[in-house]
Structures are given as C-alpha cells and as structure tokens.
Design a protein around this motif. Structure first.
Motif, PDB file in Angstrom:
ATOM      1  N   GLU A 140       0.831  -1.206   0.000  1.00 27.13           N
ATOM      2  CA  GLU A 140       0.000   0.000   0.000  1.00 27.13           C
ATOM      3  C   GLU A 140       0.869   1.262   0.000  1.00 27.13           C
ATOM      4  O   GLU A 140       1.904   1.319   0.653  1.00 27.13           O
ATOM      5  N   ILE A 141       0.412   2.249  -0.753  1.00 25.91           N
ATOM      6  CA  ILE A 141       1.098   3.541  -0.806  1.00 25.91           C
ATOM      7  C   ILE A 141       0.244   4.577  -0.073  1.00 25.91           C
ATOM      8  O   ILE A 141      -0.937   4.751  -0.387  1.00 25.91           O
ATOM      9  N   THR A 142       0.832   5.243   0.909  1.00 31.72           N
ATOM     10  CA  THR A 142       0.132   6.323   1.621  1.00 31.72           C
ATOM     11  C   THR A 142       1.013   7.565   1.606  1.00 31.72           C
ATOM     12  O   THR A 142       2.222   7.491   1.340  1.00 31.72           O
ATOM     13  N   TYR A 143       0.384   8.701   1.890  1.00 28.55           N
ATOM     14  CA  TYR A 143       1.110   9.974   1.851  1.00 28.55           C
ATOM     15  C   TYR A 143       0.949  10.716   3.167  1.00 28.55           C
ATOM     16  O   TYR A 143      -0.045  10.556   3.873  1.00 28.55           O
ATOM     17  N   LYS A 144       1.944  11.532   3.464  1.00 27.63           N
ATOM     18  CA  LYS A 144       1.816  12.448   4.584  1.00 27.63           C
ATOM     19  C   LYS A 144       2.566  13.725   4.231  1.00 27.63           C
ATOM     20  O   LYS A 144       3.446  13.722   3.348  1.00 27.63           O
ATOM     21  N   ASP A 175       4.879  -1.823   2.400  1.00 21.38           N
ATOM     22  CA  ASP A 175       4.078  -0.605   2.262  1.00 21.38           C
ATOM     23  C   ASP A 175       5.001   0.598   2.374  1.00 21.38           C
ATOM     24  O   ASP A 175       5.927   0.619   3.190  1.00 21.38           O
ATOM     25  N   VAL A 177       5.366   4.846   2.825  1.00 21.21           N
ATOM     26  CA  VAL A 177       4.791   6.143   3.180  1.00 21.21           C
ATOM     27  C   VAL A 177       5.602   7.192   2.446  1.00 21.21           C
ATOM     28  O   VAL A 177       6.823   7.293   2.635  1.00 21.21           O
ATOM     29  N   ASP A 180       3.974  14.124   0.313  1.00 21.51           N
ATOM     30  CA  ASP A 180       2.987  14.623  -0.644  1.00 21.51           C
ATOM     31  C   ASP A 180       3.419  15.914  -1.332  1.00 21.51           C
ATOM     32  O   ASP A 180       2.670  16.500  -2.129  1.00 21.51           O
TER      33      ASP A 180
END
Length: 202
Positions: A140-144, A175, A177, A180
């Motif tokens: 999974e790719i998430t951003y912060k 995964d 992080v 952004d």
C-alpha cells in the motif's frame, strides 16, 4: 597366363565375387553385433517427473531402468511442493537408452530471505524497481505532509515500521509512506506564529 588374360578369366571373377561376399557377410555381422552391444532400437521414453518427491522420482526411474542425479535446488516456487522436482534433463518424452542418467533440479523448502535496502529519502521511482529486483512486492502507498514529493519516508511490513537491513522473506509486501510535496507545520509552530502575529498587532 598373362595379367590381362587373368583379369578377364572366369577364375578372377569367381574370386572377386567370393571376396565381395565375404566382405558383405563380415559387414553384416559387424553391424548386427554393434546394434546388439549399443542396445540399438531399445530406446526408453523418459517419464514426466514434475512435482514428484525424490523418492517418487527414484521409484519411477527404477521401473524404466534409468538413473538420476540431483543438480541443484532452485528458488522456492509456490506452485510446486517442497523439495519436489521442478525441472529435468532430458525432458519428458525424450528417447534415451537404458541406464541413462536424468538430471533433476528441486524446489527449495521455502522462500529465501533478502535484506531490505535503505530506501529512506529515495524517490518512489527508485524504490519500486529496487524492491521488485529483490523479489519483494510493493504494498500500500500512503502519503503524509512533507516537502519532498513522492520521497520515501517510511517502510512498513504487516503494519509495522521496518528499518533498512531487516531480513524478510521474498514476496513480502512492503508498504511505503511517501511525501505529498507539501510543507508540514505542527500545531505548536502554528500557535507560535499566531501568537507572534497577534503581538505584532497590539
């Protein structure tokens, strides 16, 4: 008798026919004996040993009067049982003579472990092929909020942060992080800026 007369005589022709006959008989006997000693015409069709255990493959080859040699263990393949035959040489269906050795390569017991590389502050475009080249899967790719857009900030496995140098099984999902591309201010910084602004307007 002159040579010319001898070469044209019946005696010469009889001797010539006898000599040719002897040569033909010898050649016939020789090639028949050669075929006997090389098992000519007694070819065996190599069976398919795919997914068999070593014990099963040995039993099968014994019934065909064939031998085997284990060459190597390959990277684990989930489509094959542990330590089962993955490849063989000669291939199934090949014609061989009795006693021929069949060379086998077996499936490993499990996936090999790889060392997680240091991808922190690397771009996503660098991180993705690096993970795949090691046999790891992208999760999974998430951003912060972070100034560097698509820059790797954290690596996680099964919901936990993992550090570079951690050993993981091949096919493990990693995964990421990512940043952004936006500058982040924490609440304390915002409060401090508001306070300074209010003091400046008093």
């Amino acid at each position: 008798m002159s040579l010319r007369a001898y070469l044209t005589s019946k005696i010469f022709f009889k001797q010539m026919i006898a000599a040719i006959s002897i040569v033909l008989v010898i050649a016939f006997v020789f090639f028949n004996m050669l075929s006997y000693f090389t098992n000519h015409g007694e070819e065996i069709t190599v069976p398919d040993l795919s997914k068999m255990t070593v014990e099963q493959a040995e039993e099968k080859l014994d019934s065909y009067d064939l031998d085997f040699v284990i060459l190597d263990t390959l990277d684990y393949d989930k489509d094959f049982p542990k330590f089962a035959v993955v490849t063989q040489e000669p291939k199934p269906g090949a014609k061989v003579k009795s006693g021929r050795k069949v060379y086998l390569k077996l499936n490993a017991e499990s996936y090999a472990q790889v060392v997680l590389p240091d991808l922190i502050e690397k771009t996503f475009r660098q991180a993705e092929p690096t993970l795949k080249s090691l046999g790891l899967e992208l999760g999974e790719i998430t951003y912060k909020p972070y100034l560097g857009k698509d820059m790797v900030l954290e690596m996680r496995h099964n919901g936990k942060v993992v550090k570079p140098g951690t050993k993981l099984m091949k096919t493990s999902k990693i995964d990421l992080v990512l940043g952004d591309g936006k500058i982040a201010f924490d609440e304390n910084e915002i409060d401090s800026l508001l306070q300074k602004y209010e003091e400046g307007n008093e």
